[in-house]
Design an enzyme around this catalytic site. Sequence first.
Site, PDB file in Angstrom:
ATOM      1  CG  LEU A  66      -0.292   8.504   6.579  1.00 27.74           C
ATOM      2  CD1 LEU A  66       1.081   8.767   7.169  1.00 27.74           C
ATOM      3  CD2 LEU A  66      -0.513   9.374   5.349  1.00 27.74           C
ATOM      4  CG  ASP A  67      -2.336   4.417   0.974  1.00 25.90           C
ATOM      5  OD1 ASP A  67      -3.396   4.213   1.572  1.00 25.90           O
ATOM      6  OD2 ASP A  67      -2.259   5.001  -0.125  1.00 25.90           O
ATOM      7  NE  ARG A  68       3.424  -3.352   4.627  1.00 23.57           N
ATOM      8  CZ  ARG A  68       3.407  -4.671   4.819  1.00 23.57           C
ATOM      9  NH1 ARG A  68       2.344  -5.365   4.475  1.00 23.57           N
ATOM     10  NH2 ARG A  68       4.435  -5.288   5.341  1.00 23.57           N
TER      11      ARG A  68
END
Length: 247
Positions: A53-55
Amino acid sequence: MIPILYQDAACIAVCKPAGMLVHRSAIDRHETVFLMQTLRDQIGRHVFPVHRLDRPTSGAMLFAFDAPTARTLSQQFEAREVAKTYWAVVRGWTNDAGRIDYPLKELLDPIADALSDPDKAAQNAVTDYRTLARAELPFVTQARHATSRYSWLEITPHTGRKHQIRRHLKHIFHPIVGDTSHGDLRQNHAVAAFCGNQRLLLHARSLMFTSPESGRPVTVLAEPDDDWLRVITAFGWHSPPQAPIAP
């Protein structure tokens, strides 16, 4: 405390906070707080990520408790046997439902992907969406309009390209609110001034996979955080149906 959504002898699913890196990365060498380390300290055992998951994205994320299980679960993702749904708040009024079938070039990191081919052909990428709610708000972001419009989407990606949802929604001119890489900065500033939002409004709502321990299907739902709920309230929306989109 990291919210635990599901746990058995083989794996654990948690709700990742927005803004937290999953593990150490060259993205931010000065960061000291990571999801893997925080979760390890919380439950007292090592965990192995099986997807990303992206930050800035919040929501459901799955970890294995050992390397063989991590490989098994990763294979489920690679074979597209895992169903994922996301929530997003985007600029404009979207259609009731739609499919975005638009190939994406691979996004290369200048450090980690230094030896990769920058001319690699675009890869197929498919995303479905359904509109849950729409709002028209009393502030101006474009001179020719006296109000601003937004939609709340439930999204099902069928492929797993980097930043796929963010890039696909930009492609159809409905960028996600709070997206500083693929979004509309004017809209981001306007929504921040209206209700104080400072986060990317993208949330991994559900995850459906097969447990390596029992062989049975597992569905986890991740509730949005307080910042998300404040935006929803400010936009005049109520919670949509609990059931995620069928895979």
